[in-house]
Scaffold this active site. Structure first.
Site, PDB file in Angstrom:
ATOM      1  CG  HIS A  51       4.564  49.374  67.977  1.00 33.09           C
ATOM      2  ND1 HIS A  51       4.551  48.810  69.237  1.00 33.09           N
ATOM      3  CD2 HIS A  51       3.334  49.143  67.452  1.00 33.09           C
ATOM      4  CE1 HIS A  51       3.361  48.270  69.466  1.00 33.09           C
ATOM      5  NE2 HIS A  51       2.620  48.463  68.403  1.00 33.09           N
ATOM      6  NE  ARG A  74       3.378  44.861  69.322  1.00 36.77           N
ATOM      7  CZ  ARG A  74       2.909  43.814  70.010  1.00 36.77           C
ATOM      8  NH1 ARG A  74       3.758  42.937  70.521  1.00 36.77           N
ATOM      9  NH2 ARG A  74       1.623  43.643  70.187  1.00 36.77           N
ATOM     10  NE  ARG A  81       2.024  45.580  73.710  1.00 32.54           N
ATOM     11  CZ  ARG A  81       1.459  44.403  73.985  1.00 32.54           C
ATOM     12  NH1 ARG A  81       2.164  43.489  74.648  1.00 32.54           N
ATOM     13  NH2 ARG A  81       0.224  44.148  73.629  1.00 32.54           N
ATOM     14  CE  LYS A 107      -0.293  47.520  75.716  1.00 35.32           C
ATOM     15  NZ  LYS A 107      -0.881  48.601  74.905  1.00 35.32           N
TER      16      LYS A 107
END
Length: 335
Positions: A262, A265, A162, A188
């Site tokens: 992003h 990913r 991320r 996270k």
């Protein structure tokens, strides 16, 4: 008991004890919840024509919270996901209210009954290998900024990190001297994981650290901005968009892609899926809290989704450490 003095101590105890000490929330979570409650209080003060300090807990009733959520979507043009994130912060606070002040249980219960809105989940976008390679090659390797940009884009593309994970990596999170280099990513919700580093990324990182005079064991950020401070999310987005602009003449299809950090990913997830890697391995690699999140990448191809679901089992717990086998390492070095 004076109910008009109840809101302030509850807010204080929520942030000082509930979030930081009892829940061990990350600074990012505390900041997000603080902003949501600040917005709610300012909205309530404006709607009720009171000063924020004069608000009582009963002022933040179900109807007012619903009106606040409606304003987020209708006037601020927030998406459903943002609206739900704000509501999650409000519900968290009222869970604390219900436990800390039994006299306010009724107010808390009515707010807690507000449902989360269902959001439309679109099929995720991704880049082809050729598009990823073109983006990485776009920055000028003859300049320090260009070499930093290349290394950063390569880091996103090869690790699937991320943006917050990539910008937060320090030199002492790297283990480049191992036979199979790896990096610690802080995900996270305090979900840390270790992911492999392929040869091209290891070379780029070694060169970048050498140029900046940083050893592998120093707690200093790898990717920094013009003022030698840790690269921000906005800086990361600017790097990729600048690379996309430079790459569009070579790859016109990039103009139709929603370019953001992003997207790397999703592109890595698609590459792994197309190569036959199972969903649980990809979940551990990318640090998804649930395998259902990984299913969104698989949903871009029906056959891949079917194969992945057959291999998927029970999701893992927090703090996954990814240990790739030799076949996955060979795949990583080939992309």
């Amino acid at each position: 008991m004076s109910e008009h003095l109840l809101l302030a101590p509850l807010l204080e105890s929520y942030f000082r004890r509930r979030l930081t000490k009892q829940r061990n929330a990350t600074p990012a979570t505390v900041s997000s919840y603080r902003d949501a409650l600040r917005m709610l209080i300012l909205f309530a003060a404006d709607r009720l024509r009171k000063k924020p300090a004069a608000l009582a807990l009963e002022d933040l009733d179900r109807d007012l919270v619903l009106a606040f959520l409606d304003e987020l979507e209708e006037k601020r043009n927030n998406c459903v996901a943002t609206r739900n994130a704000r509501l999650a912060a409000i519900r968290s606070f009222f869970h604390h209210v219900a436990a800390a002040d039994p006299a306010s249980f009724g107010v808390a219960q009515r707010v807690l009954s507000i449902p989360i809105n269902r959001a439309h989940v679109e099929v995720t976008h991704h880049l082809t290998k050729a598009e990823v390679d073109t983006l990485i090659a776009a920055p000028d390797p003859k300049t320090p900024r260009g070499r930093r940009d290349r290394a950063f884009l390569l880091f996103l593309a090869r690790t699937g990190a991320r943006v917050s994970e990539a910008t937060g990596v320090n030199a002492n999170d790297l283990q480049l001297e191992r036979s199979h280099p790896q990096v610690l990513l802080r995900g996270k919700g305090r979900r840390d994981r270790v992911v492999p580093i392929p040869k091209d990324l290891a070379r780029a990182l070694t060169t970048l650290l050498g140029e900046r005079g940083i050893t592998h064991h120093e707690p200093r950020p790898i990717f920094v901005g013009a003022r030698n401070e840790c690269l921000t999310r906005f800086g990361a987005t600017y790097i990729e968009r600048r690379a996309a602009t430079e790459a569009e003449p070579t790859r016109p299809a990039l103009a139709d892609k929603p370019i953001s950090p992003h997207i790397f990913r999703h592109s890595l997830a698609m590459k792994l899926l197309q190569s036959g890697v199972d969903l649980l391995t990809i979940q551990a690699w990318l640090g998804h809290a649930q395998v259902a999140t990984t299913h969104r990448d698989a949903a871009a191809d029906v056959e891949m989704m079917r194969n992945g679901l057959e291999k998927a089992g029970v999701t893992g717990d927090r703090g996954v450490r990814f240990r790739p086998n030799d076949s996955v390492l060979q795949l990583l070095n080939s992309i």
